[in-house]
Design a protein around this motif. Structure first.
Motif, PDB file in Angstrom:
ATOM      1  N   MET A   1       0.822  -1.213   0.000  1.00  0.00           N
ATOM      2  CA  MET A   1       0.000   0.000   0.000  1.00  0.00           C
ATOM      3  C   MET A   1       0.853   1.259   0.000  1.00  0.00           C
ATOM      4  SD  MET A   1      -3.163  -0.661  -0.386  1.00  0.00           S
ATOM      5  CE  MET A   1      -4.094   0.751   0.207  1.00  0.00           C
ATOM      6  N   LYS A   2       2.117   1.156   0.402  1.00  0.00           N
ATOM      7  CA  LYS A   2       3.015   2.313   0.348  1.00  0.00           C
ATOM      8  C   LYS A   2       3.248   2.767  -1.095  1.00  0.00           C
ATOM      9  CE  LYS A   2       5.507   1.545   4.653  1.00  0.00           C
ATOM     10  NZ  LYS A   2       6.806   1.171   5.259  1.00  0.00           N
ATOM     11  N   LYS A   3       3.023   1.859  -2.044  1.00  0.00           N
ATOM     12  CA  LYS A   3       3.186   2.183  -3.463  1.00  0.00           C
ATOM     13  C   LYS A   3       2.020   3.012  -3.994  1.00  0.00           C
ATOM     14  CE  LYS A   3       5.523  -2.225  -4.289  1.00  0.00           C
ATOM     15  NZ  LYS A   3       5.431  -3.503  -5.006  1.00  0.00           N
ATOM     16  N   VAL A   4       0.908   3.032  -3.232  1.00  0.00           N
ATOM     17  CA  VAL A   4      -0.301   3.730  -3.666  1.00  0.00           C
ATOM     18  C   VAL A   4      -0.399   5.053  -2.916  1.00  0.00           C
ATOM     19  CG1 VAL A   4      -2.825   3.597  -3.809  1.00  0.00           C
ATOM     20  CG2 VAL A   4      -1.455   1.516  -4.056  1.00  0.00           C
ATOM     21  N   ASP A   5      -0.680   6.113  -3.630  1.00  0.00           N
ATOM     22  CA  ASP A   5      -0.879   7.418  -3.004  1.00  0.00           C
ATOM     23  C   ASP A   5      -2.042   7.308  -2.018  1.00  0.00           C
ATOM     24  OD1 ASP A   5      -1.135  10.079  -2.343  1.00  0.00           O
ATOM     25  OD2 ASP A   5      -1.764  10.745  -4.344  1.00  0.00           O
ATOM     26  N   SER A   6      -1.845   7.790  -0.800  1.00  0.00           N
ATOM     27  CA  SER A   6      -2.868   7.641   0.241  1.00  0.00           C
ATOM     28  C   SER A   6      -4.185   8.307  -0.139  1.00  0.00           C
ATOM     29  CB  SER A   6      -2.373   8.186   1.580  1.00  0.00           C
ATOM     30  OG  SER A   6      -2.091   9.561   1.469  1.00  0.00           O
ATOM     31  N   LYS A   7      -4.150   9.261  -1.054  1.00  0.00           N
ATOM     32  CA  LYS A   7      -5.385   9.891  -1.527  1.00  0.00           C
ATOM     33  C   LYS A   7      -6.208   8.940  -2.387  1.00  0.00           C
ATOM     34  CE  LYS A   7      -3.207  14.401  -1.500  1.00  0.00           C
ATOM     35  NZ  LYS A   7      -2.479  15.355  -2.327  1.00  0.00           N
ATOM     36  N   LYS A   8      -5.577   7.871  -2.856  1.00  0.00           N
ATOM     37  CA  LYS A   8      -6.270   6.912  -3.719  1.00  0.00           C
ATOM     38  C   LYS A   8      -6.631   5.627  -2.983  1.00  0.00           C
ATOM     39  CE  LYS A   8      -4.056   8.604  -7.906  1.00  0.00           C
ATOM     40  NZ  LYS A   8      -3.266   8.248  -9.087  1.00  0.00           N
ATOM     41  N   TRP A   9      -6.480   5.612  -1.658  1.00  0.00           N
ATOM     42  CA  TRP A   9      -6.779   4.411  -0.888  1.00  0.00           C
ATOM     43  C   TRP A   9      -8.256   4.044  -0.909  1.00  0.00           C
ATOM     44  CZ3 TRP A   9      -3.488   4.735   4.234  1.00  0.00           C
ATOM     45  CH2 TRP A   9      -2.148   4.496   3.917  1.00  0.00           C
ATOM     46  N   CYS A  10      -9.123   4.957  -1.244  1.00  0.00           N
ATOM     47  CA  CYS A  10     -10.551   4.653  -1.289  1.00  0.00           C
ATOM     48  C   CYS A  10     -10.989   4.174  -2.667  1.00  0.00           C
ATOM     49  CB  CYS A  10     -11.367   5.875  -0.878  1.00  0.00           C
ATOM     50  SG  CYS A  10     -11.086   6.354   0.841  1.00  0.00           S
ATOM     51  N   ASN A  11     -10.072   4.155  -3.611  1.00  0.00           N
ATOM     52  CA  ASN A  11     -10.372   3.699  -4.967  1.00  0.00           C
ATOM     53  C   ASN A  11      -9.843   2.272  -5.115  1.00  0.00           C
ATOM     54  OD1 ASN A  11     -10.726   3.277  -7.672  1.00  0.00           O
ATOM     55  ND2 ASN A  11      -9.637   5.109  -8.334  1.00  0.00           N
ATOM     56  N   LEU A  12     -10.726   1.317  -4.997  1.00  0.00           N
ATOM     57  CA  LEU A  12     -10.352  -0.099  -4.996  1.00  0.00           C
ATOM     58  C   LEU A  12      -9.562  -0.508  -6.234  1.00  0.00           C
ATOM     59  CD1 LEU A  12     -10.608  -2.766  -3.425  1.00  0.00           C
ATOM     60  CD2 LEU A  12     -12.746  -3.177  -4.642  1.00  0.00           C
ATOM     61  N   THR A  13      -9.820   0.120  -7.367  1.00  0.00           N
ATOM     62  CA  THR A  13      -9.109  -0.262  -8.590  1.00  0.00           C
ATOM     63  C   THR A  13      -7.619   0.041  -8.500  1.00  0.00           C
ATOM     64  OG1 THR A  13      -9.638   1.857  -9.626  1.00  0.00           O
ATOM     65  CG2 THR A  13     -11.136   0.023 -10.065  1.00  0.00           C
ATOM     66  N   GLU A  14      -7.227   0.941  -7.608  1.00  0.00           N
ATOM     67  CA  GLU A  14      -5.816   1.303  -7.452  1.00  0.00           C
ATOM     68  C   GLU A  14      -5.010   0.220  -6.726  1.00  0.00           C
ATOM     69  OE1 GLU A  14      -4.202   4.016  -8.595  1.00  0.00           O
ATOM     70  OE2 GLU A  14      -6.021   4.764  -9.563  1.00  0.00           O
ATOM     71  N   PHE A  15      -5.666  -0.609  -5.925  1.00  0.00           N
ATOM     72  CA  PHE A  15      -4.918  -1.574  -5.106  1.00  0.00           C
ATOM     73  C   PHE A  15      -5.582  -2.947  -5.035  1.00  0.00           C
ATOM     74  CE2 PHE A  15      -7.778   0.747  -2.349  1.00  0.00           C
ATOM     75  CZ  PHE A  15      -8.390  -0.259  -1.625  1.00  0.00           C
ATOM     76  N   ILE A  16      -6.458  -3.254  -5.972  1.00  0.00           N
ATOM     77  CA  ILE A  16      -7.212  -4.516  -5.918  1.00  0.00           C
ATOM     78  C   ILE A  16      -6.290  -5.737  -5.894  1.00  0.00           C
ATOM     79  CG2 ILE A  16      -7.553  -4.620  -8.423  1.00  0.00           C
ATOM     80  CD1 ILE A  16     -10.085  -5.749  -5.750  1.00  0.00           C
ATOM     81  N   MET A  17      -5.193  -5.679  -6.635  1.00  0.00           N
ATOM     82  CA  MET A  17      -4.264  -6.817  -6.659  1.00  0.00           C
ATOM     83  C   MET A  17      -3.592  -6.992  -5.295  1.00  0.00           C
ATOM     84  SD  MET A  17      -4.561  -8.311  -9.522  1.00  0.00           S
ATOM     85  CE  MET A  17      -3.167  -9.390  -9.470  1.00  0.00           C
TER      86      MET A  17
END
Length: 128
Positions: A29-45
């Motif tokens: 999750m550190k690879k994902v911008d924390s502003k995008k944590w609510c967008n499941l498509t950003e971290f589904i894998m």
């Protein structure tokens, strides 16, 4: 006959291993911008890997999945990463009276018209 061996859930082993799944998920999750944590498509894998990890560790400890303890752990991860992702509740309002009356009267009038047409046609069966 053959005796079936039953395996008891080793809850302490499962609770010992689950944090590794959480740590791995945290690193991903550190690879994902924390502003995008609510967008499941950003971290589904990443979430899928986390879920598979928790299931694997529960199974390795002879526990079914999901179970009360695993769900508690997963809920903790959700609180850590997704506590600000509440969906906004839709506030429903009645339409204006003019529209509401129209929406009610149209089906009533159509029903009356159909009943009238059926009665009229049944009385004129000699012509049809």
């Amino acid at each position: 006959g053959a005796r079936q061996q039953t395996h008891l859930c080793n809850e302490s082993l499962m609770l010992e291993k689950l944090p590794a799944c959480g740590k791995s998920f945290e690193e991903m999750m550190k690879k994902v911008d924390s502003k995008k944590w609510c967008n499941l498509t950003e971290f589904i894998m990443y979430y899928d890997n986390f879920t598979q990890c928790t299931e694997r560790e529960a199974n390795n400890a002879s526990c079914f999945w999901p179970n009360r303890l695993a769900e508690g752990f997963i809920t903790g991860i959700h609180k850590q990463f997704f506590s600000n992702c509440t969906s906004e509740k839709v506030h429903w309002e009645d339409p204006p009276d003019e529209i509401l009356i129209t929406l009610i009267l149209i089906p009533v009038m159509l029903t009356c018209a159909m009943i009238t047409l059926v009665v009229w046609c049944s009385k004129r069966s000699d012509i049809l």
